[in-house]
Design an enzyme around this catalytic site. Structure first.
Site, short mmCIF file in Angstrom:
data_model
loop_
_atom_site.label_atom_id
_atom_site.label_comp_id
_atom_site.label_asym_id
_atom_site.label_seq_id
_atom_site.Cartn_x
_atom_site.Cartn_y
_atom_site.Cartn_z
N CYS A 118 -36.80 29.05 -5.62
CA CYS A 118 -35.54 28.29 -5.60
C CYS A 118 -35.23 27.63 -6.94
O CYS A 118 -34.09 27.23 -7.19
CB CYS A 118 -35.57 27.23 -4.51
SG CYS A 118 -35.93 27.89 -2.89
N HIS A 259 -30.70 21.10 -5.46
CA HIS A 259 -30.95 22.31 -4.67
C HIS A 259 -30.62 22.01 -3.21
O HIS A 259 -31.01 20.98 -2.67
CB HIS A 259 -32.41 22.71 -4.83
CG HIS A 259 -32.83 23.82 -3.93
ND1 HIS A 259 -32.08 24.95 -3.77
CD2 HIS A 259 -33.92 23.96 -3.14
CE1 HIS A 259 -32.69 25.75 -2.91
NE2 HIS A 259 -33.80 25.18 -2.51
N ASN A 289 -29.94 27.22 2.89
CA ASN A 289 -30.69 27.28 1.63
C ASN A 289 -30.59 28.71 1.08
O ASN A 289 -31.16 29.63 1.64
CB ASN A 289 -32.15 26.90 1.92
CG ASN A 289 -33.03 26.95 0.68
OD1 ASN A 289 -32.62 27.43 -0.37
ND2 ASN A 289 -34.25 26.47 0.82
O1 UT7 Z 1 -36.36 25.60 -1.04
C1 UT7 Z 1 -37.51 25.07 -0.43
C2 UT7 Z 1 -37.59 25.73 0.92
N1 UT7 Z 1 -38.09 24.97 1.98
C3 UT7 Z 1 -37.69 23.74 2.37
O2 UT7 Z 1 -36.92 23.06 1.77
C4 UT7 Z 1 -38.27 23.23 3.67
C5 UT7 Z 1 -38.57 21.77 3.65
N2 UT7 Z 1 -38.92 21.32 4.97
C6 UT7 Z 1 -37.98 21.09 5.91
O3 UT7 Z 1 -36.79 21.23 5.65
C7 UT7 Z 1 -38.42 20.58 7.25
O4 UT7 Z 1 -39.83 20.39 7.23
C8 UT7 Z 1 -38.05 21.55 8.42
C9 UT7 Z 1 -36.56 21.52 8.64
C10 UT7 Z 1 -38.51 22.97 8.09
C11 UT7 Z 1 -38.73 21.12 9.70
O5 UT7 Z 1 -38.34 19.79 10.01
P1 UT7 Z 1 -39.45 18.72 10.40
O6 UT7 Z 1 -38.75 17.48 10.73
O7 UT7 Z 1 -40.44 18.69 9.27
O8 UT7 Z 1 -40.06 19.34 11.72
P2 UT7 Z 1 -41.56 19.81 12.00
O9 UT7 Z 1 -41.92 21.01 11.21
O10 UT7 Z 1 -42.45 18.60 11.91
O11 UT7 Z 1 -41.44 20.22 13.52
C12 UT7 Z 1 -41.12 19.28 14.54
C13 UT7 Z 1 -40.97 20.03 15.83
C14 UT7 Z 1 -42.12 20.99 16.14
O12 UT7 Z 1 -42.37 20.97 17.52
P3 UT7 Z 1 -43.61 20.14 18.10
O13 UT7 Z 1 -44.82 20.74 17.47
O14 UT7 Z 1 -43.36 18.72 17.70
O15 UT7 Z 1 -43.49 20.39 19.57
C15 UT7 Z 1 -41.54 22.33 15.76
O16 UT7 Z 1 -42.13 23.39 16.49
O17 UT7 Z 1 -39.78 20.82 15.79
C16 UT7 Z 1 -40.11 22.16 16.17
N3 UT7 Z 1 -39.19 23.08 15.49
C17 UT7 Z 1 -38.00 23.39 16.00
N4 UT7 Z 1 -37.36 23.03 17.14
C18 UT7 Z 1 -36.15 23.55 17.36
C19 UT7 Z 1 -39.35 23.69 14.30
N5 UT7 Z 1 -38.27 24.44 14.02
C20 UT7 Z 1 -37.42 24.27 15.06
C21 UT7 Z 1 -36.16 24.77 15.35
N6 UT7 Z 1 -35.54 24.38 16.51
N7 UT7 Z 1 -35.50 25.60 14.51
#
Ligand code: UT7
Length: 332
Positions: A118, A259, A289
């Site tokens: 990115c 970004h 993204n």
């Molecule tokens: O250019 C760089 C590229 N990458 C990034 O910028 C990613 C940076 N990270 C993020 O944007 C965030 O970490 C995410 C949006 C990917 C995830 O958000 P989060 O608040 O960090 O959620 P998490 O990974 O801690 O997940 C929380 C819960 C989990 O469920 P449990 O284990 O608490 O039951 C996930 O399984 O949310 C669940 N989850 C979803 N639920 C519904 C993860 N993805 C989804 C989804 N829909 N799409």
């Protein structure tokens, strides 16, 4: 290649291109266990553009490039340097920059791809800045272009909701005024974080076999939480570094173009920098993204909306797999 007196490099024109096909959060909720509410709340994304089958990255590059060249009033044949930043090239080799050269009907100039995920566009901009400001190139084309839809695991709700396709381009040339152009750039990387965001298959570590494809190694892997923390820290660090080099701080900015990965990352970094909300450009809601394309697409939108005037100070700030990170400060 030209060889002239040193001058500050300036963006002469911008262009971008996104596929017409819109995929909403509601569309994705039909494919994986997710919801519009979850995606909007955690990322700020409402929809993204996904190219139809058969489209190649170099096609997006060509559209964005032609628009940037037209805006700059530069003919393709005038280019001395073509840099394409992409994590989703047409092929492992030749470079997408070479495919683009052929599409533009030009030859002879240096053309290569940059791999910095990115942060790739800002790496490319920094490289081109060196050539233009030293007089080694008079006209340089820098593009960030991605077809991330081709490398996403459409069954992994943790990643498939985040990404989109698109391309953005700029044409650089020497500035007539020493106080206008690229004021400062700072690029960095920390390979010890390689495992938090990568595409493991298809290279020499895991050459493509039926087994690697069966194990899904040809799709993006990400530890979202860890990426989030490193992103906020590095975006802040790079932004502070270029602002300090120019003797400025976040309140001096006319516009901050970070970004576009996640609205919460953008808000956290803007707050740390002290940039007022109305000076922060956000389009992650419409495109998700788009990796290396995200900053040049945003910049092109801003320019075409007439939001920048000569003398404005603009901060570009990116983060990506590698991890790589960097910032560029411009005086428009
Ligand atoms: O250019 C760089 C590229 N990458 C990034 O910028 C990613 C940076 N990270 C993020 O944007 C965030 O970490 C995410 C949006 C990917 C995830 O958000 P989060 O608040 O960090 O959620 P998490 O990974 O801690 O997940 C929380 C819960 C989990 O469920 P449990 O284990 O608490 O039951 C996930 O399984 O949310 C669940 N989850 C979803 N639920 C519904 C993860 N993805 C989804 C989804 N829909 N799409």
């Amino acid at each position: 290649m030209a060889d002239r007196a040193p001058a500050r490099a300036r963006i002469l024109g911008t262009g971008s291109c996104v596929p017409d096909n819109v995929v909403t959060n509601f569309d994705l909720a039909k494919r994986v266990d997710t919801s519009d509410e979850w995606i909007q709340e955690r990322t700020g994304i409402r929809e993204r553009r996904i190219a139809l089958p058969g489209v190649r990255t170099s096609e997006l590059c060509e559209d964005a490039a032609r628009r940037a060249l037209a805006a700059a009033g530069v003919e393709p044949a005038e280019l001395d340097l073509v840099v394409v930043a992409t994590a989703t090239p047409d092929m492992p080799f030749p470079s997408t920059a070479c495919f683009l050269q052929e599409r533009l009907g030009i030859r002879g100039q240096m053309a290569f791809d940059v791999t910095a995920a990115c942060t790739g566009f800002l790496y490319g901009l920094t490289i081109a800045d060196q050539f233009v400001s030293t007089g080694k190139a008079r006209r340089a084309l820098v593009i960030g272009a991605e077809l991330l839809s081709r490398i996403i695991d459409w069954e992994d709700r943790g990643t498939c909701v985040l990404f989109g396709d698109g391309a953005g381009a700029v044409v650089l040339g020497p500035s007539e005024a020493q106080d206008r152009g690229i004021l400062a750039t700072r690029m960095a990387a920390d390979g010890s974080f390689w495992s938090i965001l990568n595409l493991p298959g298809g290279g020499t570590a895991h050459p493509t076999t039926l087994e690697t494809v069966g194990a899904g190694l040809h799709k993006v892997k990400m530890h979202g939480n860890e990426v989030f923390k490193v992103a906020v820290r590095s975006l802040h660090e790079m932004a502070e570094a270029v602002l300090a080099e120019a003797g400025l701080d976040g309140r001096d900015l006319s516009l901050f173009i970070p970004h576009q990965a996640n609205r919460r990352i953008i808000d956290a970094v803007s707050k740390r920098l002290g940039v007022p909300v109305d000076k922060v450009y956000v389009n992650v809601d419409r495109f998700g993204n788009t990796s290396s394309a995200s900053i040049p697409i945003a910049l092109d939108e801003v320019v075409r909306a007439g939001r920048l005037s000569p003398g404005d100070t603009v901060l570009l700030d990116a983060f990506g797999g590698g991890v790589t990170y960097g910032a560029a400060l411009l005086r428009w």
